[in-house]
Design a protein around this motif. Structure first.
Motif, PDB file in Angstrom:
ATOM      1  N   UNK A 217     -39.949  30.229 -13.450  1.00  0.00           N
ATOM      2  CA  UNK A 217     -39.877  28.958 -13.493  1.00  0.00           C
ATOM      3  C   UNK A 217     -38.755  28.542 -14.785  1.00  0.00           C
ATOM      4  N   UNK A 218     -38.696  29.306 -15.748  1.00  0.00           N
ATOM      5  CA  UNK A 218     -37.437  29.044 -16.511  1.00  0.00           C
ATOM      6  C   UNK A 218     -35.981  28.923 -16.009  1.00  0.00           C
ATOM      7  N   UNK A 219     -35.769  29.752 -15.078  1.00  0.00           N
ATOM      8  CA  UNK A 219     -34.429  30.174 -14.370  1.00  0.00           C
ATOM      9  C   UNK A 219     -34.191  28.837 -13.452  1.00  0.00           C
ATOM     10  N   UNK A 220     -35.617  28.389 -12.688  1.00  0.00           N
ATOM     11  CA  UNK A 220     -35.518  27.331 -11.718  1.00  0.00           C
ATOM     12  C   UNK A 220     -35.050  26.119 -12.367  1.00  0.00           C
ATOM     13  N   UNK A 221     -36.167  25.954 -13.290  1.00  0.00           N
ATOM     14  CA  UNK A 221     -35.697  24.718 -14.209  1.00  0.00           C
ATOM     15  C   UNK A 221     -34.186  24.642 -14.641  1.00  0.00           C
ATOM     16  N   UNK A 222     -33.456  25.495 -15.147  1.00  0.00           N
ATOM     17  CA  UNK A 222     -32.362  25.598 -15.552  1.00  0.00           C
ATOM     18  C   UNK A 222     -31.482  25.135 -14.198  1.00  0.00           C
ATOM     19  N   UNK A 225     -31.746  21.551 -13.273  1.00  0.00           N
ATOM     20  CA  UNK A 225     -31.126  20.862 -14.081  1.00  0.00           C
ATOM     21  C   UNK A 225     -29.536  20.923 -14.092  1.00  0.00           C
ATOM     22  N   UNK A 226     -29.079  21.671 -13.128  1.00  0.00           N
ATOM     23  CA  UNK A 226     -27.811  21.972 -13.225  1.00  0.00           C
ATOM     24  C   UNK A 226     -27.237  22.692 -14.221  1.00  0.00           C
ATOM     25  N   UNK A 227     -28.008  23.590 -14.712  1.00  0.00           N
ATOM     26  CA  UNK A 227     -27.487  24.687 -16.011  1.00  0.00           C
ATOM     27  C   UNK A 227     -27.414  25.983 -15.225  1.00  0.00           C
ATOM     28  N   UNK A 228     -26.253  26.486 -15.385  1.00  0.00           N
ATOM     29  CA  UNK A 228     -25.850  28.054 -14.674  1.00  0.00           C
ATOM     30  C   UNK A 228     -25.663  28.697 -16.101  1.00  0.00           C
ATOM     31  N   UNK A 229     -26.163  29.833 -15.959  1.00  0.00           N
ATOM     32  CA  UNK A 229     -25.826  30.950 -17.035  1.00  0.00           C
ATOM     33  C   UNK A 229     -26.467  32.365 -16.713  1.00  0.00           C
ATOM     34  N   UNK A 230     -26.191  33.343 -17.458  1.00  0.00           N
ATOM     35  CA  UNK A 230     -26.645  34.677 -17.142  1.00  0.00           C
ATOM     36  C   UNK A 230     -28.081  34.915 -17.799  1.00  0.00           C
TER      37      UNK A 230
END
Ligand code: ADP
Ligand code: ZN
Ligand code: ZN
Length: 746
Positions: A217-222, A225-230
């Motif tokens: 859920x955390x990864x998908x929420x990012x 929301x347009x947040x891309x990270x590692x």
């Protein structure tokens, strides 16, 4: 980017990269073109307009400028798959040091003509009930091979014959005999060079645990929301990481995007592929070194055409030409095999991050023992960290014993096996349980240690161990320090100071002598030379055909053996004493993984770690299964000596046929660095040149120079200066390779 000329490939392909054509950049477009851009160019004698890709911008014309044609125009339609790969190649060339051609050859697939092929598939000819009865019959008659085939077909309706033959070690005669008995059918099916033409039942994923769901859920929420990270997921083996990967992939597919799933080549087994296949069916494919160039090319074509959404493979799978990648997942991200050993010497983790930028994708790393690099970044807040601490399949963590080999010697035990290990081995043999014995292959590096006190001969300048050369002299391969052979231990005066030499073969022999009626299997580089031998040994051991499996690191990776309740690590120090700044990390990872092999089933496991250095932090933390404790100590050491990830290292390797030429050139490069503004920076450290770890191979001499600086960009600038210097003269006798943050010393 400035530059007045552009090198362009027409009809971009692996085969054409050796033949770029140079064009002038017209005034109006100056500063605009970049590597990767698609352009229209006049081509051939008729100057017909064709499309090409810019691979390089330069200020150096290759011909008479007046004879160069001009670029007609830049084509600005959507981002092309090819453009992205070229931009990635350009980044790799800059970041790791190589020619543009080599970088392009790394990322572009080799084109091969499609040949229609046929493949044999087997399936049951009788009902499952009847098959089961036949299987039991075969088992009673000790026809193990036939029974294995039937069991597999009862579980999976149809299977490729070669896969079954390989995995279960089945001869063609067995298949024929089953066919003649009317139990199975063997059909030829046209083969589209899809390496995973399984026909397994599709299965939905598990209902995720709360922790797993939180990660997803955390990864998908990012993502939404347009947040891309590692992201970094630290989770012990069996904690459900793969299940998380699969859910993330499924979600990305729902969003119309594709996924790259990297796993170490050695973990790319039938089981792993089957698991992904069951979840994603024909939408998943694999890429690995056993595929023919034609098969590899086909997978690229399928990706390009949108026929698959997921590719599983080792580091090269990054270059699958997907139109729109949503996530790149790297399992076992600490594995050394993610770093290429040929130019460009890229690391899959960093390259994945660059690729993710080009696609707007997320990067997800997983490991039980993350690399120092990744955990350091997580601690700095650059990566988001998740943790999974519990095994979902039950099973308790094993009991670990650390056995001091110095004490064994004092007690008069000169065998390879400590008293405790022998006792436990015999206990398992008596109970019919399996054991694994692990010996580190890297032990041959020739370090010298004292069997009485554990003292290791080290370089007084570098804090790495010295290597024993054939004539007995001890040499430091970082700085060139040399000292004569030692006869007595400088610590305790004992005469038992020796280079360590014992291989898996000797251990196998010892076991035969001790337990002549027991079956031992050996797995190392020698016994796994042929294509399928690795899986054959694993499946034989898994099927209970041997009591003990002896092997190198190959046996500690992947694969569950529920009947293994004892793991012996024969000389934990071997990987510690290799003259290499990553030795402590590698030892910790190997020991932790090895310990995790015991007690995977319902019975508790025991682990024996034999060592000459029972007080070493890598060994202590591995025995306690304490990753964070290990990390804290290791990072201090890296800090103190300016090693990655705290600082960065550029290794410059000079090879030459004539010793003198190599030495001279290495010296010139050193002075060039010292004279440059980056080299004069306070934080720059230049070490060497010294003869490489193996100073001469096939009469080619090798020298190495190390440059350290916490700022990677500084090292890139120094690399560029050296490249420039090397270009000015035509060098036939010497060659230079760059390696950023090398995985081991040269
Ligand atoms: P890892 O990749 O960390 O080794 P896996 O994803 O392979 O862990 O999971 C280990 C075992 O637990 C597998 O047999 C898997 O099918 C099972 N498993 C994973 N997640 C769940 C879950 N949420 N519920 C039940 N079983 C699970
Ligand atoms: Zn000693
Ligand atoms: Zn040294």
């Amino acid at each position: 980017m400035q530059g007045r000329f552009a090198n362009i490939i027409v009809d971009i392909s692996h085969e054409k990269v050796d033949r770029p054509f140079q064009y002038r950049i017209p005034e109006a477009l100056l500063g605009l073109p970049e590597p990767g851009m698609k352009v229209r160019i006049p081509f051939g004698s008729g100057n017909k307009l064709r499309t090409g890709y810019i691979i390089e911008i330069t200020d150096e014309p290759e011909f008479d400028v007046s004879r160069l044609k001009e670029i007609d125009s830049v084509i600005e339609e959507g981002v092309q798959v090819e453009s992205r790969l070229i931009r990635l190649a350009f980044w790799m060339k800059e970041h790791y040091g190589s020619t543009m051609i080599n970088a392009l050859k790394t990322v572009l697939p080799v084109r091969q003509k499609l040949k229609q092929q046929e493949k044999k598939e087997i399936c049951l000819r009788v009902g499952k009930e009847e098959a089961r009865a036949e299987m039991l019959q075969c088992e009673r008659k000790h026809q193990g091979a036939k029974a294995r085939v039937l069991r597999e077909l009862i579980a999976e309706e149809r299977l490729p014959q070669t896969l079954v033959a390989r995995k279960l070690n089945i001869s063609p005669a067995t298949f024929r005999s089953l066919q003649e008995a009317g139990l199975i059918d063997i059909n030829s099916v046209p083969y589209y060079r899809n390496p995973v033409k399984l026909d397994a039942q599709r299965e939905a994923g598990h209902h995720l645990s709360e922790r797993q769901q939180f990660v997803v859920d955390s990864v998908l929420k990012d993502y939404d929301d347009g947040i891309r990270q590692t992201y970094l997921l630290r989770g012990i083996t069996g904690s459900g990481k793969t299940e998380v990967y699969m859910e993330l992939i499924a979600q990305m597919i729902q969003r119309g995007r594709q996924a790259v799933m990297l796993i170490p080549e050695i973990a790319l087994t039938y089981q792993t592929v089957l698991r992904f296949y069951k979840r994603f069916g024909d939408r998943v494919s694999v890429m690995n070194s056993t595929l023919s160039p034609g098969e590899k090319y086909d997978q690229c074509e399928r990706a390009r055409k949108g026929e698959i959404d997921v590719i599983i493979g080792p580091r090269s799978a990054l270059f699958t030409p997907f139109p729109d990648i949503g996530i790149i997942i790297i399992d076992e991200e600490h594995e050394n095999s993610y770093k290429s050993e040929t130019m460009p010497k890229y690391h899959a983790r960093e390259t994945a991050e660059e690729l993710a930028v080009l696609h707007g994708a997320s990067v997800f790393l997983g490991s039980a023992t993350p690399s120092l690099e990744s955990f350091y970044r997580a601690k700095q807040g650059k990566y988001r960290l998740f943790t999974l601490n519990e095994r979902l399949t039950g099973g308790v963590l094993p009991t670990v014993y650390v056995e001091d080999l110095r004490q064994e010697l004092k007690n008069g035990n000169r065998s390879i096996f400590s008293k405790r290990l022998q006792e436990l081995l015999e206990d398992r043999l008596g109970r019919g349980e399996q054991s694994m014995l692990f010996l580190n292959r890297r032990g041959y590096a020739g370090f010298v240690s004292c069997r009485m006190c554990g003292h290791v001969m080290k370089c007084p300048h570098c804090d790495v161990s010295l290597s024993e050369h054939r004539n007995g002299t001890l040499v430091c391969h970082y700085c060139g320090f040399t000292q004569p052979a030692v006869k007595l231990c400088p610590e305790c005066g004992s005469k038992y100071i020796l280079g360590f030499r014992a291989g898996t073969e000797q251990i196998e022999e010892q076991l035969h002598k001790l337990y002549p009626d027991k079956k031992v299997l050996r797995m190392d580089a020698d016994t796994t030379k042929t294509k399928d031998s690795y899986e054959k040994i694993l499946s034989a051991f898994s099927a209970g055909e041997a009591d003990i499996l002896v092997g190198t690191q190959m046996i500690v990776k992947g694969h569950d053996f529920p009947n293994v309740t004892l793991m012996g690590i024969l000389a934990a120090d071997m990987s510690l004493s290799v003259n290499d700044y990553r030795a402590g990390e590698r030892t910790f990872q190997l020991l932790t993984q090895a310990a995790g092999r015991a007690g995977r089933g319902t019975r508790p496991g025991e682990v024996v770690i034999q060592t000459y250095q029972p007080e070493h932090y890598s060994i202590l933390h591995a025995a306690a299964q304490d990753y964070e404790g290990f990390y804290e100590e290791e990072i201090l050491y890296r800090q103190l000596l300016s090693y990655p990830p705290v600082s960065h290292i550029l290794a410059v390797q000079v090879t030459s046929a004539a010793q003198e030429g190599g030495e001279v050139l290495a010296g010139q490069l050193k002075r060039l660095c010292e004279g440059a503004p980056e080299g004069r920076e306070e934080k720059t450290i230049i070490i060497g040149p010294a003869p490489a770890f193996i100073g001469r191979i096939n009469d080619i001499f090798r020298y190495v120079l190390y440059v350290k600086n916490p700022d990677y960009e500084v090292l890139i600038r120094l690399k560029n200066r050296m490249e420039h210097f090397l270009k000015e003269e035509d060098r036939k006798d010497e060659s230079v390779q760059f390696d950023f943050d090398p995985m081991s010393s040269f």
